[in-house]
Motif scaffolding. Structure first.
Motif, PDB file in Angstrom:
ATOM      1  N   HIS A   1      -2.104   6.866  -4.714  1.00  0.00           N
ATOM      2  CA  HIS A   1      -1.046   6.299  -3.761  1.00  0.00           C
ATOM      3  C   HIS A   1      -1.605   4.573  -3.850  1.00  0.00           C
ATOM      4  CE1 HIS A   1      -4.207   6.084   0.286  1.00  0.00           C
ATOM      5  NE2 HIS A   1      -4.636   5.825  -0.892  1.00  0.00           N
ATOM      6  N   ARG A   2      -0.981   4.093  -2.891  1.00  0.00           N
ATOM      7  CA  ARG A   2      -1.128   2.628  -2.850  1.00  0.00           C
ATOM      8  C   ARG A   2      -0.635   2.236  -1.325  1.00  0.00           C
ATOM      9  NH1 ARG A   2       2.167  -2.142  -4.086  1.00  0.00           N
ATOM     10  NH2 ARG A   2       4.328  -1.542  -3.650  1.00  0.00           N
TER      11      ARG A   2
ATOM     12  N   HIS B   1      -2.834  -1.907  -4.776  1.00  0.00           N
ATOM     13  CA  HIS B   1      -2.753  -1.411  -6.169  1.00  0.00           C
ATOM     14  C   HIS B   1      -2.845   0.047  -6.039  1.00  0.00           C
ATOM     15  CE1 HIS B   1      -3.155  -5.496  -7.726  1.00  0.00           C
ATOM     16  NE2 HIS B   1      -4.052  -5.645  -6.965  1.00  0.00           N
ATOM     17  N   LEU B   2      -1.905   0.698  -7.217  1.00  0.00           N
ATOM     18  CA  LEU B   2      -2.151   2.111  -7.355  1.00  0.00           C
ATOM     19  C   LEU B   2      -3.438   2.680  -7.647  1.00  0.00           C
ATOM     20  CD1 LEU B   2      -0.064   4.246  -7.044  1.00  0.00           C
ATOM     21  CD2 LEU B   2       0.432   4.154  -9.582  1.00  0.00           C
ATOM     22  N   HIS B   3      -3.944   3.445  -6.845  1.00  0.00           N
ATOM     23  CA  HIS B   3      -5.320   4.011  -7.022  1.00  0.00           C
ATOM     24  C   HIS B   3      -5.478   5.488  -6.592  1.00  0.00           C
ATOM     25  CE1 HIS B   3      -5.222   2.594  -2.716  1.00  0.00           C
ATOM     26  NE2 HIS B   3      -6.296   3.540  -2.594  1.00  0.00           N
ATOM     27  N   GLY B   4      -6.586   6.115  -7.036  1.00  0.00           N
ATOM     28  CA  GLY B   4      -6.651   7.605  -6.738  1.00  0.00           C
ATOM     29  C   GLY B   4      -7.794   7.737  -5.963  1.00  0.00           C
ATOM     30  N   HIS B   5      -7.551   9.210  -5.303  1.00  0.00           N
ATOM     31  CA  HIS B   5      -8.835   9.487  -4.499  1.00  0.00           C
ATOM     32  C   HIS B   5      -8.948  11.118  -4.781  1.00  0.00           C
ATOM     33  CE1 HIS B   5      -9.187   6.180  -1.753  1.00  0.00           C
ATOM     34  NE2 HIS B   5      -7.655   6.083  -1.571  1.00  0.00           N
ATOM     35  N   SER B   6     -10.132  11.891  -4.307  1.00  0.00           N
ATOM     36  CA  SER B   6     -10.239  13.105  -4.195  1.00  0.00           C
ATOM     37  C   SER B   6     -10.327  13.435  -2.783  1.00  0.00           C
ATOM     38  CB  SER B   6     -11.739  13.394  -4.603  1.00  0.00           C
ATOM     39  OG  SER B   6     -11.546  13.406  -6.020  1.00  0.00           O
ATOM     40  N   GLY B   7      -9.174  13.852  -2.303  1.00  0.00           N
ATOM     41  CA  GLY B   7      -9.104  14.165  -0.929  1.00  0.00           C
ATOM     42  C   GLY B   7      -9.836  15.576  -0.396  1.00  0.00           C
TER      43      GLY B   7
ATOM     44  N   VAL C   1       2.401  23.853   0.855  1.00  0.00           N
ATOM     45  CA  VAL C   1       2.397  22.345   1.138  1.00  0.00           C
ATOM     46  C   VAL C   1       1.389  21.809   0.305  1.00  0.00           C
ATOM     47  CG1 VAL C   1       1.533  20.688   2.965  1.00  0.00           C
ATOM     48  CG2 VAL C   1       2.661  22.829   3.557  1.00  0.00           C
ATOM     49  N   LEU C   2       0.012  21.967   0.243  1.00  0.00           N
ATOM     50  CA  LEU C   2      -0.834  21.252  -0.580  1.00  0.00           C
ATOM     51  C   LEU C   2      -0.926  20.988  -1.917  1.00  0.00           C
ATOM     52  CD1 LEU C   2      -4.096  22.139   1.747  1.00  0.00           C
ATOM     53  CD2 LEU C   2      -2.584  20.273   1.835  1.00  0.00           C
ATOM     54  N   ASP C   3      -0.397  21.878  -2.816  1.00  0.00           N
ATOM     55  CA  ASP C   3       0.095  21.934  -4.236  1.00  0.00           C
ATOM     56  C   ASP C   3       1.050  20.478  -4.522  1.00  0.00           C
ATOM     57  OD1 ASP C   3      -0.451  22.368  -6.787  1.00  0.00           O
ATOM     58  OD2 ASP C   3       0.751  24.144  -6.919  1.00  0.00           O
ATOM     59  N   ASN C   4       1.832  20.358  -3.620  1.00  0.00           N
ATOM     60  CA  ASN C   4       2.839  19.130  -3.787  1.00  0.00           C
ATOM     61  C   ASN C   4       1.794  17.859  -3.944  1.00  0.00           C
ATOM     62  OD1 ASN C   4       5.762  19.918  -3.570  1.00  0.00           O
ATOM     63  ND2 ASN C   4       4.829  21.150  -2.097  1.00  0.00           N
ATOM     64  N   PHE C   5       0.713  17.876  -3.175  1.00  0.00           N
ATOM     65  CA  PHE C   5      -0.089  16.755  -3.232  1.00  0.00           C
ATOM     66  C   PHE C   5      -1.152  16.545  -4.290  1.00  0.00           C
ATOM     67  CE2 PHE C   5       1.778  16.891   0.956  1.00  0.00           C
ATOM     68  CZ  PHE C   5       1.847  15.923   1.456  1.00  0.00           C
ATOM     69  N   HIS C   6      -1.335  17.719  -4.825  1.00  0.00           N
ATOM     70  CA  HIS C   6      -2.336  17.785  -5.865  1.00  0.00           C
ATOM     71  C   HIS C   6      -1.875  17.045  -7.306  1.00  0.00           C
ATOM     72  CE1 HIS C   6      -6.019  19.202  -7.973  1.00  0.00           C
ATOM     73  NE2 HIS C   6      -5.086  19.946  -8.935  1.00  0.00           N
ATOM     74  N   HIS C   7      -2.599  16.265  -7.580  1.00  0.00           N
ATOM     75  CA  HIS C   7      -2.060  15.387  -8.845  1.00  0.00           C
ATOM     76  C   HIS C   7      -0.786  14.801  -8.640  1.00  0.00           C
ATOM     77  CE1 HIS C   7      -5.195  17.832 -11.515  1.00  0.00           C
ATOM     78  NE2 HIS C   7      -5.763  16.941 -10.869  1.00  0.00           N
ATOM     79  N   ALA C   8      -0.724  14.568  -7.541  1.00  0.00           N
ATOM     80  CA  ALA C   8       0.702  13.712  -7.190  1.00  0.00           C
ATOM     81  C   ALA C   8       0.454  12.325  -6.949  1.00  0.00           C
ATOM     82  CB  ALA C   8       1.267  14.287  -5.830  1.00  0.00           C
ATOM     83  N   THR C   9       1.541  11.532  -6.958  1.00  0.00           N
ATOM     84  CA  THR C   9       1.447  10.080  -6.509  1.00  0.00           C
ATOM     85  C   THR C   9       2.279   9.983  -5.224  1.00  0.00           C
ATOM     86  OG1 THR C   9       1.384   9.424  -8.846  1.00  0.00           O
ATOM     87  CG2 THR C   9       1.941   7.629  -7.281  1.00  0.00           C
ATOM     88  N   LEU C  10       1.678   9.442  -4.116  1.00  0.00           N
ATOM     89  CA  LEU C  10       2.337   9.400  -2.891  1.00  0.00           C
ATOM     90  C   LEU C  10       2.816   7.784  -2.766  1.00  0.00           C
ATOM     91  CD1 LEU C  10       0.263  11.657  -2.719  1.00  0.00           C
ATOM     92  CD2 LEU C  10       0.051  10.922  -0.370  1.00  0.00           C
ATOM     93  N   TYR C  11       4.025   7.711  -2.459  1.00  0.00           N
ATOM     94  CA  TYR C  11       4.648   6.425  -2.492  1.00  0.00           C
ATOM     95  C   TYR C  11       5.373   6.420  -0.750  1.00  0.00           C
ATOM     96  CZ  TYR C  11       4.782   5.770  -7.423  1.00  0.00           C
ATOM     97  OH  TYR C  11       4.461   5.717  -8.486  1.00  0.00           O
ATOM     98  N   GLN C  12       5.221   5.127   0.002  1.00  0.00           N
ATOM     99  CA  GLN C  12       5.959   5.109   1.094  1.00  0.00           C
ATOM    100  C   GLN C  12       7.210   4.879   0.961  1.00  0.00           C
ATOM    101  OE1 GLN C  12       3.717   2.022   3.552  1.00  0.00           O
ATOM    102  NE2 GLN C  12       5.401   2.316   5.260  1.00  0.00           N
ATOM    103  N   GLU C  13       8.064   5.378   1.799  1.00  0.00           N
ATOM    104  CA  GLU C  13       9.450   5.100   2.006  1.00  0.00           C
ATOM    105  C   GLU C  13       9.631   3.504   1.672  1.00  0.00           C
ATOM    106  OE1 GLU C  13      13.186   6.366   4.576  1.00  0.00           O
ATOM    107  OE2 GLU C  13      11.583   5.635   5.783  1.00  0.00           O
TER     108      GLU C  13
ATOM    109  N   ASP D   1       9.220   1.711  -1.032  1.00  0.00           N
ATOM    110  CA  ASP D   1       8.234   1.087  -2.050  1.00  0.00           C
ATOM    111  C   ASP D   1       9.109   0.862  -3.307  1.00  0.00           C
ATOM    112  OD1 ASP D   1       6.127   0.452  -4.068  1.00  0.00           O
ATOM    113  OD2 ASP D   1       4.818   1.805  -3.133  1.00  0.00           O
ATOM    114  N   PRO D   2       9.008  -0.427  -3.807  1.00  0.00           N
ATOM    115  CA  PRO D   2       9.937  -0.790  -4.855  1.00  0.00           C
ATOM    116  C   PRO D   2       9.246  -0.119  -6.030  1.00  0.00           C
ATOM    117  CG  PRO D   2       8.387  -2.695  -4.138  1.00  0.00           C
ATOM    118  CD  PRO D   2       8.382  -1.577  -3.024  1.00  0.00           C
ATOM    119  N   LEU D   3       8.214   0.307  -6.395  1.00  0.00           N
ATOM    120  CA  LEU D   3       7.916   1.066  -7.315  1.00  0.00           C
ATOM    121  C   LEU D   3       8.341   2.524  -7.605  1.00  0.00           C
ATOM    122  CD1 LEU D   3       3.752   0.289  -7.410  1.00  0.00           C
ATOM    123  CD2 LEU D   3       5.651  -0.637  -8.680  1.00  0.00           C
ATOM    124  N   LEU D   4       8.855   2.947  -6.418  1.00  0.00           N
ATOM    125  CA  LEU D   4       9.421   4.523  -6.431  1.00  0.00           C
ATOM    126  C   LEU D   4      10.567   4.646  -7.376  1.00  0.00           C
ATOM    127  CD1 LEU D   4       9.199   7.243  -5.611  1.00  0.00           C
ATOM    128  CD2 LEU D   4      10.684   6.500  -3.462  1.00  0.00           C
TER     129      LEU D   4
END
Length: 164
Positions: A18-19, A29-35, A66-78, A80-83
């Protein structure tokens, strides 16, 4: 505390990127996490099983719904010009969550969060902080299990918790 009431505690980990769209520091900047999501389920203890809520069942439901949608996913905020750029790039290059190799995901469609499961992209209404992700996970799971508390950790330094 009533002896017939207890909390079962279920924990699930997953990786995501996410960013913070409107943040002027490095997290822009786009970056990753282990949530790490921890859900405390409060219920009457079942005298036959001894569980307030079976954790393995909670994990299966939370993951598949629910959660499988977030695994290895990229989260964008509504907004976001990158989306749109990323959606176009994924489409143009055939980067999809191919059901021949990946478990098909259920589309998220909620006022706080929605998804493009074929691209493993999740869009959030609010910035994807630990606090806002606690709220999102609660909203998506509250009708599926008796949630009393949710804690979400994106790193050793960043975590939030909410009680319900």
């Amino acid at each position: 505390m009533n002896n017939n009431i207890a909390r079962s505690i279920m924990t699930v980990d997953f990786q995501y990127a996410h960013r913070f769209m409107n943040w002027d520091r490095e997290a822009k900047h786009l970056h990753g996490h282990s949530g790490l999501l921890t859900v405390e389920l409060e219920n009457t203890v079942d005298p036959a099983t001894g569980f307030a809520f079976p954790c393995k069942e909670a994990q299966k439901v939370a993951w598949s719904e629910v959660l499988d949608n977030f695994h290895h996913a990229t989260l964008y905020q509504e907004g976001d010009p990158l989306l749109p750029v990323m959606l176009d790039a994924y489409k143009a290059n055939g980067i999809i969550n191919d059901p021949k190799f990946c478990v098909p995901l259920k589309k998220l469609d909620h006022a706080l969060v929605w998804s493009y499961p074929e691209y493993r992209i999740v869009v959030t209404k609010k910035v994807s902080t630990c606090e806002n992700l606690c709220e999102i996970f609660y909203e998506l799971l509250k009708d599926k299990m008796p949630i009393k508390k949710i804690t979400f950790r994106s790193s050793l330094m960043n975590a939030a918790t909410m009680e319900f």
